[in-house]
Structure formats: C-alpha cells, structure tokens
Write an enzyme that holds these catalytic residues in place. Structure first.
Site, PDB file in Angstrom:
ATOM      1  N   CYS A 132       0.840  -1.212   0.000  1.00 58.54           N
ATOM      2  CA  CYS A 132       0.000   0.000   0.000  1.00 58.54           C
ATOM      3  C   CYS A 132       0.871   1.256   0.000  1.00 58.54           C
ATOM      4  CB  CYS A 132      -0.901   0.001   1.229  1.00 58.54           C
ATOM      5  SG  CYS A 132      -1.897  -1.485   1.402  1.00 58.54           S
TER       6      CYS A 132
HETATM    7  C1  BEZ Z   1       0.956  -4.925   2.106  1.00 59.36           C
HETATM    8  O1  BEZ Z   1       0.447  -3.887   1.690  1.00 59.36           O
HETATM    9  O2  BEZ Z   1       2.067  -5.281   1.707  1.00 59.36           O
HETATM   10  C2  BEZ Z   1       0.242  -5.758   3.121  1.00 59.36           C
HETATM   11  C3  BEZ Z   1      -1.105  -5.587   3.288  1.00 59.36           C
HETATM   12  C4  BEZ Z   1      -1.761  -6.356   4.246  1.00 59.36           C
HETATM   13  C5  BEZ Z   1      -1.064  -7.253   4.998  1.00 59.36           C
HETATM   14  C6  BEZ Z   1       0.292  -7.412   4.826  1.00 59.36           C
HETATM   15  C7  BEZ Z   1       0.948  -6.654   3.884  1.00 59.36           C
END
Ligand code: BEZ
Length: 245
Positions: free
Chosen positions: A50
C-alpha cells in the site's frame, strides 16, 4: 465470494475523520454526491504494498485523473482517522482524500469486508478500486480471490486506462542528490521551473552511499537524473534535455 457492485449505490455511511485536531463527520453524500470519484481501498495504512506502490501511484497520477474529469480520489482503509492522517502526512499524499472506515461499515456494505485474523489485523477491506459517478458504482476492479494480498487490477494505471486509454502520463523523474550539492539545487530548480515533479534519492540517508549511485548510474557525481528509466545525466545534461523539449 466478493460481489461486483457495478450499477449499485455506494453504502450510506458517516465516516469519523479528524481535521485540525477535531472530529469531522464526512458522509457518503459529502464524498460522492454530484461528483465523479475514484475510490481505492486497501488492507491497511503503512503496510508495504500500500505504501510503496498502491497509494503513491494514485497520488502521482492525480493531476492526470483531474484532467480526465475525475473530481476526487479517495483512499479508504479500515483504520481510524488518526492513523489515516499520519499515513497521509508520511506519504506526502496531498492529492488524495484519506477516509477512515474504522468500523468497516462502508467496506461491509460494499461486500468487501474480509477477515485478516491470520495477520492479527481483524476485519479489513479487500483490495479494490472503483469509479463512482454521483454515488453509483460505474466500474469496479476487484483483486482476485487468492490467498494473501493479490495486487493485480486495483492499481492507478488500470483505472486510468479504463477512464481514458489515451491519457497522457507524466514522466517519471528520479534524481540522485547529496546534501549541500549546488548542481543538485540547480537541477531541481530547472525541473521546477518547467513544472516537472520528481523524486529525490538523497545519498547519506537510509544507508545510501556513492556505491548505490555507481551501481545504478555508473557515475560518481551528483546529481544523476533519470527520466522514465533512462539516464539523462547531471545538471548540464538535464538543462539541455529540458531545452530540447
Ligand atoms: C501490504 O500492503 O504489503 C500488506 C497488506 C496487508 C497485509 C500485509 C501486507
């Protein structure tokens, strides 16, 4: 099974946001009534994908979306308003409206609330994007139901391609700099004067040294400017490149 809600109204929700250290309630109508809005929803603020990819590219393409008739871009996550504000500040994402769906009501109404208990996250939003026209979902890009956190279709480029496949995209400019480098200041000014946005990779921070600069550019001086993956060179070469535009 995640449902595609194209043609439906978005859920009626009141979001509890924080503005200037006060609570500010924002309703679905405030966000969507009479507007064309992109929403991208993701599993959590400050998480790796994200923060490094999903959000930054929407922020980068925000002016292009606006040129193509989009009124606002909303980043939605099942987090509280304090966390969402801290993430916006950390990301310098001033082009995006951050909406905390802390209770998950909007995500649930969209049919996108999923359990991420295995990560200790509780209930979160599945990753998706959508174009909302006056409160009605025109188009949705929902990540495939695979284990983990797929990120294949809800990215900014995919929805831009849906809105206008011929949209002109800004150049991706990165500049290696070091503190106190006058030619770096000149290169930055040259880009700013022509209205270009750029990303700075400053040596001396985050363990970055001249070794990284040499590894990427084969050069030992700063600045080194790259445009869309191509090395332009230092400040003189950049000025020549800009002059030829
Ligand atoms: C990520 O954006 O990499 C992520 C999102 C949710 C859980 C773990 C990682």
């Amino acid at each position: 099974m995640l449902q595609n809600k194209e043609g439906s109204q978005v859920p009626q929700v009141t979001f509890r946001t924080r503005k200037d250290n006060e609570w500010l309630d924002v309703t679905t109508d405030d966000l969507f009534k009479g507007k064309k809005v992109i929403v991208f929803a993701l599993p959590g603020a400050f998480t790796p994908t994200c923060s490094t990819t999903h959000l930054p590219r929407y922020n980068e393409l925000a002016p292009v979306f606006v040129e193509n008739g989009v009124d606002d871009i909303v980043c939605l996550s099942v987090n509280d308003g304090f966390v969402m504000n801290a993430w916006q500040e950390d990301q310098h994402a001033e082009n995006i409206t951050f909406i905390p769906d802390g209770n998950g009501d909007f995500s649930e109404g969209m049919g996108m609330l999923v359990g991420k208990d295995d990560l200790g996250f509780g209930k979160r939003s599945w990753r998706y994007s959508m174009l909302v026209n006056d409160g009605v979902v025109e188009k949705m890009f929902i990540e495939p139901e695979k284990p983990g956190d797929p990120f294949e279709v809800s990215d900014a480029d995919t929805i831009l391609d849906y809105i206008n496949p011929n949209a002109v995209q800004p150049a991706r400019i990165s500049m290696f700099t070091k503190p106190g480098c006058p030619h770096c200041t000149r290169a930055k000014k040259a880009l700013q004067d022509k209205g270009y946005k750029y990303e700075v990779i400053e040596l001396g921070h985050n363990g970055l040294s001249y070794s990284s600069l040499a590894a990427v550019s084969g050069q030992g001086t700063t600045p080194q400017v790259f445009v869309d993956g191509e090395r332009i060179g230092g400040a003189d070469e950049l000025e020549a490149w800009l002059g030829a535009k």
